[in-house]
Design an enzyme around this catalytic site. Structure first.
Site, PDB file in Angstrom:
ATOM      1  N   LYS A  54       0.834  -1.218   0.000  1.00 16.06           N
ATOM      2  CA  LYS A  54       0.000   0.000   0.000  1.00 16.06           C
ATOM      3  C   LYS A  54       0.861   1.257   0.000  1.00 16.06           C
ATOM      4  O   LYS A  54       0.661   2.162  -0.806  1.00 16.06           O
ATOM      5  CB  LYS A  54      -0.912   0.006   1.233  1.00 16.06           C
ATOM      6  CG  LYS A  54      -1.596   1.354   1.467  1.00 16.06           C
ATOM      7  CD  LYS A  54      -2.505   1.351   2.661  1.00 16.06           C
ATOM      8  CE  LYS A  54      -1.850   1.746   3.958  1.00 16.06           C
ATOM      9  NZ  LYS A  54      -1.658   3.200   4.132  1.00 16.06           N
TER      10      LYS A  54
ATOM     11  N   ARG B  24      -5.074  10.040   3.191  1.00 25.20           N
ATOM     12  CA  ARG B  24      -3.969  10.883   3.600  1.00 25.20           C
ATOM     13  C   ARG B  24      -2.871  10.950   2.530  1.00 25.20           C
ATOM     14  O   ARG B  24      -2.261  11.993   2.281  1.00 25.20           O
ATOM     15  CB  ARG B  24      -3.404  10.337   4.909  1.00 25.20           C
ATOM     16  CG  ARG B  24      -2.444  11.287   5.494  1.00 25.20           C
ATOM     17  CD  ARG B  24      -2.013  10.993   6.873  1.00 25.20           C
ATOM     18  NE  ARG B  24      -0.872  11.831   7.138  1.00 25.20           N
ATOM     19  CZ  ARG B  24      -0.930  13.113   7.421  1.00 25.20           C
ATOM     20  NH1 ARG B  24      -2.104  13.709   7.515  1.00 25.20           N
ATOM     21  NH2 ARG B  24       0.166  13.813   7.607  1.00 25.20           N
TER      22      ARG B  24
ATOM     23  N   ARG C 147      -0.859  15.087  12.554  1.00 21.84           N
ATOM     24  CA  ARG C 147       0.127  14.649  11.563  1.00 21.84           C
ATOM     25  C   ARG C 147       0.442  15.820  10.635  1.00 21.84           C
ATOM     26  O   ARG C 147      -0.109  15.929   9.531  1.00 21.84           O
ATOM     27  CB  ARG C 147      -0.389  13.438  10.787  1.00 21.84           C
ATOM     28  CG  ARG C 147      -0.500  12.197  11.669  1.00 21.84           C
ATOM     29  CD  ARG C 147      -1.187  11.065  10.969  1.00 21.84           C
ATOM     30  NE  ARG C 147      -0.332  10.370  10.031  1.00 21.84           N
ATOM     31  CZ  ARG C 147      -0.793   9.438   9.170  1.00 21.84           C
ATOM     32  NH1 ARG C 147      -2.059   9.141   9.137  1.00 21.84           N
ATOM     33  NH2 ARG C 147       0.045   8.842   8.370  1.00 21.84           N
ATOM     34  N   PRO C 148       1.340  16.711  11.072  1.00 23.96           N
ATOM     35  CA  PRO C 148       1.626  17.901  10.274  1.00 23.96           C
ATOM     36  C   PRO C 148       2.340  17.550   8.967  1.00 23.96           C
ATOM     37  O   PRO C 148       2.889  16.457   8.834  1.00 23.96           O
ATOM     38  CB  PRO C 148       2.547  18.718  11.183  1.00 23.96           C
ATOM     39  CG  PRO C 148       3.141  17.735  12.132  1.00 23.96           C
ATOM     40  CD  PRO C 148       2.164  16.617  12.282  1.00 23.96           C
ATOM     41  N   ILE C 149       2.326  18.491   7.998  1.00 18.90           N
ATOM     42  CA  ILE C 149       3.083  18.270   6.765  1.00 18.90           C
ATOM     43  C   ILE C 149       4.104  19.408   6.553  1.00 18.90           C
ATOM     44  O   ILE C 149       4.444  19.751   5.441  1.00 18.90           O
ATOM     45  CB  ILE C 149       2.172  18.088   5.526  1.00 18.90           C
ATOM     46  CG1 ILE C 149       1.223  19.271   5.330  1.00 18.90           C
ATOM     47  CG2 ILE C 149       1.374  16.792   5.604  1.00 18.90           C
ATOM     48  CD1 ILE C 149       0.592  19.285   3.930  1.00 18.90           C
ATOM     49  N   ASP C 150       4.555  19.965   7.693  1.00 20.76           N
ATOM     50  CA  ASP C 150       5.514  21.064   7.600  1.00 20.76           C
ATOM     51  C   ASP C 150       6.807  20.644   6.893  1.00 20.76           C
ATOM     52  O   ASP C 150       7.413  21.443   6.164  1.00 20.76           O
ATOM     53  CB  ASP C 150       5.837  21.592   9.006  1.00 20.76           C
ATOM     54  CG  ASP C 150       6.363  20.494   9.917  1.00 20.76           C
ATOM     55  OD1 ASP C 150       5.642  19.499  10.119  1.00 20.76           O
ATOM     56  OD2 ASP C 150       7.500  20.605  10.412  1.00 20.76           O
ATOM     57  N   GLN C 151       7.222  19.391   7.060  1.00 15.76           N
ATOM     58  CA  GLN C 151       8.480  18.953   6.429  1.00 15.76           C
ATOM     59  C   GLN C 151       8.306  18.802   4.911  1.00 15.76           C
ATOM     60  O   GLN C 151       9.262  19.011   4.161  1.00 15.76           O
ATOM     61  CB  GLN C 151       8.974  17.640   7.047  1.00 15.76           C
ATOM     62  CG  GLN C 151       9.290  17.731   8.524  1.00 15.76           C
ATOM     63  CD  GLN C 151      10.360  18.783   8.832  1.00 15.76           C
ATOM     64  OE1 GLN C 151      11.462  18.759   8.281  1.00 15.76           O
ATOM     65  NE2 GLN C 151      10.029  19.719   9.702  1.00 15.76           N
TER      66      GLN C 151
ATOM     67  N   ASP D  13       3.331   0.586  12.233  1.00 17.20           N
ATOM     68  CA  ASP D  13       2.168  -0.003  11.563  1.00 17.20           C
ATOM     69  C   ASP D  13       1.927  -1.457  11.966  1.00 17.20           C
ATOM     70  O   ASP D  13       0.954  -2.069  11.521  1.00 17.20           O
ATOM     71  CB  ASP D  13       2.327   0.094  10.031  1.00 17.20           C
ATOM     72  CG  ASP D  13       2.298   1.527   9.546  1.00 17.20           C
ATOM     73  OD1 ASP D  13       1.845   2.400  10.297  1.00 17.20           O
ATOM     74  OD2 ASP D  13       2.739   1.782   8.403  1.00 17.20           O
TER      75      ASP D  13
ATOM     76  N   ARG E  55      -9.044  -0.103   3.421  1.00 15.01           N
ATOM     77  CA  ARG E  55      -8.102   0.868   2.840  1.00 15.01           C
ATOM     78  C   ARG E  55      -6.764   0.204   2.525  1.00 15.01           C
ATOM     79  O   ARG E  55      -6.064   0.627   1.612  1.00 15.01           O
ATOM     80  CB  ARG E  55      -7.829   2.007   3.839  1.00 15.01           C
ATOM     81  CG  ARG E  55      -8.901   3.059   3.910  1.00 15.01           C
ATOM     82  CD  ARG E  55      -8.419   4.232   4.761  1.00 15.01           C
ATOM     83  NE  ARG E  55      -7.031   4.506   4.439  1.00 15.01           N
ATOM     84  CZ  ARG E  55      -6.067   4.707   5.333  1.00 15.01           C
ATOM     85  NH1 ARG E  55      -6.330   4.708   6.607  1.00 15.01           N
ATOM     86  NH2 ARG E  55      -4.840   4.932   4.949  1.00 15.01           N
TER      87      ARG E  55
END
Ligand code: EPU
Length: 441
Positions: free
Chosen positions: A25, A96, A125-129, A310, A402
């Site tokens: 996945k 996501r 779960r930020p995506i700043d990077q 996971d 999913r």
């Protein structure tokens, strides 16, 4: 809206036989958007039949790609007709990993507008990077009504040095997707090392990209103007493999888990052996069996090659069946113990304090009505249900679907007593009574 479905499991059956693992996945959700980077059609094989793939293919079609089903697990994707660089909220919120369309569309058009993603409820779960990587590559980012708008202006993407402040799978993949089309050399430091990162890099290299070092913490990418079409098979899913390995052990079974890369399973194998599970390794398969008691252990989840977050809920379900007190420290995700309340309903004795869970192995679980709160939580409840005495019904299985292809079919072939049913909103109790009278469901 699809009719809600649930799994009904009559526990206590020993799993035996063989199970074939599907494509990964977390590799395919990046490889499908990556087809946007080629000016020619790509054929992708070993594509798992999961809803995250359905969503990725739908987004590709909405953008203007031609997606053709070529036969089992194989799709031809022709993105030559793609003119749009916008992924609206309606599509992005469902998954996501839709954030991979940012890197891919930016690489293709130098511009993208992608809604902030939805996905698993695993806490903040930020995506700043991701944004940091795009900015370092010379792009301008702005957030407008929930849409992330990223543009390079006239100068295009420029090779650069990117140092990630934390080890992140998603930002590493997104940086690779954009940097393959940048001018000059990009060096990514503190990169994630998961097998799916190597798989994305191998896929792009098979299109003519020049990526070195994937699988280490320093990745070097020399930008390429033209990427050709390719034919590529996605790697097997290490987490799906680990889930069936744990399910086999939890039922005291004997299962050959086929189509795996044993090297990708090292940390899972090592933990399971500590718990007392017997594992034999072959070239592309592992055999899992149990010939003694399951015993306590302590685990900390870490980025690859450490024990994967996971697999944490699934291994917790197994440790409920072991002797003694086990401890699990979550070292990657913010909130990955939400499944504990559901396992408690099945008789588990687990105390959670922040990022640490203490599990008193009771050696036994009992069936109950439960709900999957995310993908791997759902997998843990499946395992618990297979091992428990009595009937377990698992609702909200769209989370499970999913990421797991035909889980009930694969488990039934191993001897599990499991059925997928439409949720009759008011009749869970009735199901329990009815199925308890049957030998099989
Ligand atoms: N992080 C940041 N800023 C960022 C990105 C990440 O602070 O910009 C933090 C996260 O908050 C988290 C940590 O870094 O604490 C790791 O996040 P990562 O970016 O590695 O996770 P992800 O890319 O969002 C992928 C998988 C997850 C898996 C994690 C960790 C995909 C599509 N998803 O998520 O998979 O749990 O890596 O290995 O690849 C799953 O398959 O069940 C699943 C949730």
């Amino acid at each position: 809206m699809k009719t809600p479905k649930k799994f009904v499991i009559k526990g206590g059956r020993t799993l035996r036989g063989e199970v074939e693992i599907s494509g990964a996945k977390n590799a395919v959700v990046a490889i499908l958007p990556a087809t946007l980077l080629s000016d020619e059609p790509c054929v992708i094989e070993n594509v798992p039949e999961i809803s995250d793939v359905e969503i990725s293919l739908r987004i590709l079609r909405e953008l203007g790609a031609e997606v053709t089903y070529m036969g089992p697990h194989t799709y031809r994707i022709d993105t030559r007709g793609v003119l749009s660089y916008t992924v609206p909220y309606e599509s992005a919120r469902r998954m996501r990993a839709s954030y991979y369309f940012m890197g891919a569309l930016l690489g293709r058009f130098g511009h993208c507008r992608v809604s902030l993603p939805g996905g698993c409820p695993l806490g903040d779960r930020p995506i700043d990077q991701h944004m940091k990587a795009f900015k370092r590559l010379g792009a301008f980012t702005r957030l407008e009504q929930g849409m992330v708008d990223i543009t390079t202006g006239e100068h295009g993407l420029q090779g650069t040095q990117i140092f990630f402040d934390c080890v992140t799978v998603g930002a590493t993949m997104n940086a690779i997707l954009a940097a393959v089309k940048a001018e000059g050399l990009t060096i990514i430091e503190n990169a994630a090392k998961e097998p799916h990162i190597v798989d994305l890099a191998s896929f792009l290299n098979s299109m003519g990209a020049d990526i070195m070092g994937a699988g280490t913490d320093t990745i070097k990418i020399r930008g390429t103007k033209y990427l050709r079409g390719t034919s590529y098979a996605v790697i097997p899913d290490q987490i799906e493999a680990g889930t069936y390995m744990v399910a086999a052990a939890a039922t005291g079974g004997n299962v050959l888990v086929k189509n795996v890369i044993p090297k990708h399973l090292e940390s899972i194998i090592s933990v399971m052996e500590k718990i007392g599970v017997k594992i034999e390794q072959f070239d592309d398969a592992v055999r899992v069996s149990v010939d003694g008691p399951l015993v306590k252990t302590s685990i900390k989840t870490r980025p690859h090659p450490g024990f994967p977050t996971d697999m944490q809920p699934q291994i917790s379900a197994l440790l409920c069946l072991a002797e003694g007190t086990s401890m699990i420290k979550e070292g990657v995700s913010e909130q990955r113990f939400q499944y504990v309340d559901e396992l408690r309903r099945m008789g588990a004795d687990i105390q959670v304090d922040g990022k640490v869970a203490v599990i008193e192995g009771t050696g036994h679980l009992t069936g109950a009505p439960v709900k999957a709160c995310d993908l791997r939580a759902g997998a843990a409840l499946m395992i618990a249900g297979l091992a428990a005495s009595g009937i377990t019904t698992i609702e909200d299985i769209y989370h499970i679907e999913r990421g797991y292809a035909d889980m009930e079919g694969k488990l039934r072939a191993l001897g599990a007593c499991i059925e997928k049913k439409t949720v009759p909103q008011d009749a869970v109790q009735h199901d329990h009574a009815q199925i308890a009278r049957q030998d099989a469901v």
